[in-house]
Structures are given as C-alpha cells and as structure tokens.
Write a protein that holds these residues in place. Structure first.
Motif, PDB file in Angstrom:
ATOM      1  N   ILE A  34       0.377  -1.066   7.536  1.00 16.86           N
ATOM      2  CA  ILE A  34      -0.912  -1.628   6.503  1.00 16.86           C
ATOM      3  C   ILE A  34      -0.532  -1.012   5.044  1.00 16.86           C
ATOM      4  O   ILE A  34      -0.859  -1.716   3.982  1.00 16.86           O
ATOM      5  CB  ILE A  34      -2.137  -1.279   7.217  1.00 16.86           C
ATOM      6  CG1 ILE A  34      -2.285  -2.210   8.586  1.00 16.86           C
ATOM      7  CG2 ILE A  34      -3.207  -1.646   6.241  1.00 16.86           C
ATOM      8  CD1 ILE A  34      -3.386  -1.920   9.362  1.00 16.86           C
ATOM      9  N   VAL A  35      -0.306   0.384   5.192  1.00 20.52           N
ATOM     10  CA  VAL A  35      -0.492   0.977   3.535  1.00 20.52           C
ATOM     11  C   VAL A  35       0.698   0.495   2.778  1.00 20.52           C
ATOM     12  O   VAL A  35       0.601   0.163   1.642  1.00 20.52           O
ATOM     13  CB  VAL A  35      -0.690   2.407   3.887  1.00 20.52           C
ATOM     14  CG1 VAL A  35      -0.595   3.091   2.566  1.00 20.52           C
ATOM     15  CG2 VAL A  35      -1.854   2.844   4.654  1.00 20.52           C
ATOM     16  N   SER A  36       1.740   0.376   3.551  1.00 19.78           N
ATOM     17  CA  SER A  36       2.965  -0.291   2.821  1.00 19.78           C
ATOM     18  C   SER A  36       2.562  -1.630   2.054  1.00 19.78           C
ATOM     19  O   SER A  36       3.085  -2.063   0.872  1.00 19.78           O
ATOM     20  CB  SER A  36       4.087  -0.424   3.551  1.00 19.78           C
ATOM     21  OG  SER A  36       4.675   0.927   4.212  1.00 19.78           O
ATOM     22  N   LEU A  37       2.069  -2.173   2.989  1.00 22.17           N
ATOM     23  CA  LEU A  37       1.625  -3.656   2.475  1.00 22.17           C
ATOM     24  C   LEU A  37       0.799  -3.639   1.261  1.00 22.17           C
ATOM     25  O   LEU A  37       0.788  -4.343   0.183  1.00 22.17           O
ATOM     26  CB  LEU A  37       1.098  -4.717   3.675  1.00 22.17           C
ATOM     27  CG  LEU A  37       0.699  -6.301   3.329  1.00 22.17           C
ATOM     28  CD1 LEU A  37       1.885  -6.873   3.088  1.00 22.17           C
ATOM     29  CD2 LEU A  37      -0.154  -6.489   4.471  1.00 22.17           C
ATOM     30  N   LEU A  38      -0.315  -2.806   1.460  1.00 22.90           N
ATOM     31  CA  LEU A  38      -1.287  -2.485   0.252  1.00 22.90           C
ATOM     32  C   LEU A  38      -0.611  -2.139  -0.843  1.00 22.90           C
ATOM     33  O   LEU A  38      -1.143  -2.284  -2.060  1.00 22.90           O
ATOM     34  CB  LEU A  38      -2.326  -1.522   0.969  1.00 22.90           C
ATOM     35  CG  LEU A  38      -3.392  -2.142   1.858  1.00 22.90           C
ATOM     36  CD1 LEU A  38      -4.329  -0.880   2.358  1.00 22.90           C
ATOM     37  CD2 LEU A  38      -4.188  -3.562   1.076  1.00 22.90           C
ATOM     38  N   THR A  39       0.335  -1.058  -0.707  1.00 19.82           N
ATOM     39  CA  THR A  39       1.024  -0.482  -1.954  1.00 19.82           C
ATOM     40  C   THR A  39       1.769  -1.552  -2.621  1.00 19.82           C
ATOM     41  O   THR A  39       1.506  -1.788  -3.883  1.00 19.82           O
ATOM     42  CB  THR A  39       2.210   0.196  -1.387  1.00 19.82           C
ATOM     43  OG1 THR A  39       1.572   1.202  -0.411  1.00 19.82           O
ATOM     44  CG2 THR A  39       2.803   1.269  -2.548  1.00 19.82           C
ATOM     45  N   PHE A  40       2.346  -2.524  -1.931  1.00 22.04           N
ATOM     46  CA  PHE A  40       2.975  -3.860  -2.500  1.00 22.04           C
ATOM     47  C   PHE A  40       2.056  -4.589  -3.267  1.00 22.04           C
ATOM     48  O   PHE A  40       1.987  -4.963  -4.522  1.00 22.04           O
ATOM     49  CB  PHE A  40       3.866  -4.397  -1.336  1.00 22.04           C
ATOM     50  CG  PHE A  40       4.369  -5.826  -1.890  1.00 22.04           C
ATOM     51  CD1 PHE A  40       5.502  -5.719  -2.604  1.00 22.04           C
ATOM     52  CD2 PHE A  40       3.826  -6.878  -1.719  1.00 22.04           C
ATOM     53  CE1 PHE A  40       6.177  -6.882  -2.846  1.00 22.04           C
ATOM     54  CE2 PHE A  40       4.458  -8.127  -2.059  1.00 22.04           C
ATOM     55  CZ  PHE A  40       5.572  -8.186  -2.928  1.00 22.04           C
ATOM     56  N   ILE A  41       0.689  -4.736  -2.432  1.00 26.20           N
ATOM     57  CA  ILE A  41      -0.188  -5.665  -3.294  1.00 26.20           C
ATOM     58  C   ILE A  41      -0.814  -5.102  -4.422  1.00 26.20           C
ATOM     59  O   ILE A  41      -0.983  -5.748  -5.417  1.00 26.20           O
ATOM     60  CB  ILE A  41      -1.350  -6.050  -2.260  1.00 26.20           C
ATOM     61  CG1 ILE A  41      -0.756  -6.832  -1.156  1.00 26.20           C
ATOM     62  CG2 ILE A  41      -2.627  -6.731  -2.899  1.00 26.20           C
ATOM     63  CD1 ILE A  41      -1.574  -7.188   0.183  1.00 26.20           C
ATOM     64  N   TYR A  42      -1.135  -3.575  -4.418  1.00 26.76           N
ATOM     65  CA  TYR A  42      -1.548  -2.926  -5.433  1.00 26.76           C
ATOM     66  C   TYR A  42      -0.641  -3.103  -6.609  1.00 26.76           C
ATOM     67  O   TYR A  42      -1.176  -3.301  -7.804  1.00 26.76           O
ATOM     68  CB  TYR A  42      -1.903  -1.502  -5.131  1.00 26.76           C
ATOM     69  CG  TYR A  42      -2.058  -0.727  -6.185  1.00 26.76           C
ATOM     70  CD1 TYR A  42      -3.341  -0.745  -6.835  1.00 26.76           C
ATOM     71  CD2 TYR A  42      -1.349   0.332  -6.594  1.00 26.76           C
ATOM     72  CE1 TYR A  42      -3.707   0.176  -7.904  1.00 26.76           C
ATOM     73  CE2 TYR A  42      -1.479   1.074  -7.665  1.00 26.76           C
ATOM     74  CZ  TYR A  42      -2.841   1.206  -8.288  1.00 26.76           C
ATOM     75  OH  TYR A  42      -2.983   1.814  -9.559  1.00 26.76           O
ATOM     76  N   TYR A  43       0.530  -2.666  -6.569  1.00 26.27           N
ATOM     77  CA  TYR A  43       1.493  -2.821  -7.651  1.00 26.27           C
ATOM     78  C   TYR A  43       1.773  -4.178  -8.206  1.00 26.27           C
ATOM     79  O   TYR A  43       2.160  -4.404  -9.265  1.00 26.27           O
ATOM     80  CB  TYR A  43       2.738  -1.983  -7.338  1.00 26.27           C
ATOM     81  CG  TYR A  43       2.515  -0.474  -7.029  1.00 26.27           C
ATOM     82  CD1 TYR A  43       2.359   0.301  -8.726  1.00 26.27           C
ATOM     83  CD2 TYR A  43       2.443   0.230  -6.187  1.00 26.27           C
ATOM     84  CE1 TYR A  43       2.020   1.482  -8.614  1.00 26.27           C
ATOM     85  CE2 TYR A  43       2.318   1.706  -6.323  1.00 26.27           C
ATOM     86  CZ  TYR A  43       1.913   2.237  -7.375  1.00 26.27           C
ATOM     87  OH  TYR A  43       1.657   3.494  -7.609  1.00 26.27           O
TER      88      TYR A  43
END
Lengths: 191, 185
Positions: free
Chosen positions: B90-99
C-alpha cells in the motif's frame, strides 16, 4: 522515487534506519522526528515540505508508522533496493530485542520479584494509554464535528459492550469517510 | 499450518491498523487473545508493557513475541513479515501516486473519519488493560479488587496528564512502587 542509489548511499540508509529504530522509544511520531533530523537536516536527502507529506502518508496508511516511513524514505532515496534496505534496517532492532526477551519471558515472569515489577508497570501502561486516549479524544471533540463525535461514541460501544469485530468498525468508519469526502466534493463543485 | 495462521493473523493486524502503534493494540488483542487464544489477557498485558518499554513499533514487537512463543524463530519472522506486507504494497503504491500527483486531500478526509473510530478502539483496549490490572481476570468483588494497582494507576495518570512526565519513567516508577509495596505489605 529516483532509484539511483550506489552502495555507499544504501549502506548509509541502512545504518541510519538501524540506528534510529534501535534508539527511538515512544512510537511512530517520535521516529518521524528523528528521520527528519537525519535525512532533512543532516544528510539533505529530502526537503522539509516533502518530509511533512511523507509523514502524513506514513500516518494515513495502514501498518506501523515507522515501517511506513521507512518504505517512503527508502523509495525516495534508493528506489526498490533502498526500500528493502530501509525496511530491514527498521525492523531488525525490535525483532532482535523482542526475540531475546521472549526467550527469557517464561523464566522472567515466574520470578516473584519480576512479576511484582511487571504488575506495577501494567498500572503505568494503563495510565499511559488512557492519557493518550484523552489527548486524542480531546482532538476529536475540538473539531466540533457532530459526525465524528457520534462515530467515536458508536465505535466505543460497539467494541467495548457488544464485542463487534475491530476490523468491521474500521471498515465502516473508512466507508463513511469516503462517503463524506464524496459529498463534500460535490458540494464544493456546486458552490 | 500454525505458520499460515500466524501469517494471516498478523497480515490482518498490519492491514487494518491505521494511525500508529496504539491503533494496532485492539487488533492484536482481537487476534491473539480472542480469536486464537495464543496469549491470555495477563500475558497480552505483559506484552504491551514490554512493547512500550522497548524501541520499535508495537505491531512488530508483538509479531516477534507471539511468533516466537507459538512457533519459534521462524514463527517470529513469518508473523513480522505478515504484519509489514500490507504496508509494503500500500505504501509503495501511495509513494508512486504521491510523486506522480502530489495530492493527498481525499486521503486526508478519509483519515479524518477514521480517527474518531480509532480513538474509541484504543480507549476500549486501554480500559480492558485497566480492568486486567484491577481484577486480574476475576469477577468484580471488593476482595478481588487490586487497590494498590488502582492507586498506582491514579498516581501515574495524574503525573502524565497534569505534570507531563515521561511515560517510560512513569512506568518504571510504577514497577518499582509495586515491588516496594509488595515487599513491605
């Protein structure tokens, strides 16, 4: 998400995380402060505003805040390998310390003096938790949102008196949050 | 089989604890004490005490402690892996979305609704630990009431709320206080 990490950067990331994780008592918020000090002020790998966003993401995602923050910082500094190295650095200290403690726990807990100390410390833990609850609860009351106060009261009764599964309560609150976000979004568009 | 159960239980703990260490506590209690009886309430209270005293997230500490007691070192590793796996995705996905998008507003508003529910769950877990201190799992009668424990709780609570003492110091003082009183009385 740059992924251009050399061995030196990865090693630095690993040992920074190992150090921060081994010496930070007191939960996820504390660890984020230490990470900021190291990666923003010390190594200048991440800027101030970005660190705040990463902290918000780490807190809003499921799981331990420290692990979440390690994943975020790891990706940012060293791509996939950075993420792996950063997470391992973060979980290694608690994994080791608790392993040692659990091996001694049986002998530990049957010792009458240790049992007395542990029993006394339980009173302290109850106080620490309920102190945190007061702070957090006050924060919810201060939002003056009737919906949030109702959610808090209903969730408490559901879990404490009726033994409703914790997972369902969190899912229900999450769904409510999505509904609220969507309706507010619509209102915003209409205005 | 036991490895699978440990993995699955801690996966759920990792997936549904939102908002930091204390938020994981009611989930750990539900899985470890109520669903599987891997620990009794007294051991669970000890676990939370130990987790508070040592560095590291409560969920990882609990995964290690419960894993080792149920299935040795492999159990500890599997339980720990289970509890960080949801974050990894989940956090990896969010990192991707955030950047990609640098926007967090919907997430923030969902979080605002989750927060009061999480506070309520933590309150419930805290009160069940207080009940464990007061009654030690016995039924409610005057004779069963642990008055020293309750007095220590009251003093600790005042020191924390009114005087903002350091939590670890307060816990150590409670331990020392109970040892002293236990030896004297």
């Amino acid at each position: 998400m740059q992924g251009k990490a050399n061995t030196h950067t990865l090693a630095q990331l690993f040992f920074s995380m190992l150090y921060i994780s081994a010496f930070t008592f007191g939960g996820g918020f504390v660890i984020i402060t230490f990470m900021k000090r190291k990666f923003v002020d010390g190594l200048h790998w991440i800027d101030d505003q970005e660190m705040l966003d990463l902290a918000a993401l780490a807190q809003s995602s499921p799981g331990a805040i420290a692990v979440n923050a390690a994943i975020l910082v790891g990706w940012r500094v060293g791509g996939f390998l950075g993420m792996v190295v950063s997470v391992i650095g973060t979980i290694l200290p608690p994994l080791t310390i608790l392993s040692v403690i659990s091996f001694f726990y049986a002998a530990f807990a049957t010792n009458p003096y240790v049992a007395l100390v542990l029993k006394g410390m339980q009173s302290g833990v109850a106080a620490v938790i309920l102190d945190v609850v007061c702070n957090l609860g006050m924060g919810v009351v201060k939002t003056k949102s009737a919906v949030h106060m109702v959610v808090m009261a209903v969730a408490f009764c559901a879990t404490f008196f009726f033994g409703v599964n914790v997972v369902y309560i969190i899912l229900a609150a999450g769904v409510l949050g999505v509904i609220l976000a969507l309706t507010q979004h619509k209102k915003g568009e209409a205005a | 089989m036991i490895y699978l159960q440990l993995f699955w239980s801690f996966l759920q703990i990792g997936l549904f604890s939102i908002g930091g260490g204390y938020a994981a506590m009611p989930l750990i209690q539900a899985q470890v004490v109520h669903s599987h009886a891997w620990l009794n309430m007294s051991e669970f209270t000890d676990l939370i005490t130990i987790a508070e005293m040592t560095p590291g997230p409560i969920a990882v500490n609990s995964a290690t402690f419960v894993g080792i007691r149920i299935a040795g070192i492999p159990g500890a590793l599997i339980a720990t892996f289970g509890c960080i796996l949801p974050s990894l995705f989940i956090v990896s996905l969010l990192t991707f979305i955030y950047y990609r998008y640098k926007k967090l507003s919907v997430l923030q508003s969902v979080l605002a609704s989750l927060r009061p529910a999480v506070v309520a769950l933590i309150a419930s877990a805290g009160i069940s630990i207080l009940l464990q201190v007061a009654l030690g799992g016995q039924e409610l009668t005057m004779a069963n009431l642990n008055l020293i424990g309750l007095a220590l709780f009251a003093v600790a609570f005042v020191l924390l709320r009114k005087f903002k003492w350091n939590p670890i110091l307060v816990m150590c003082l409670c331990g020392a206080g109970n040892l002293l009183l236990g030896l004297l009385l």
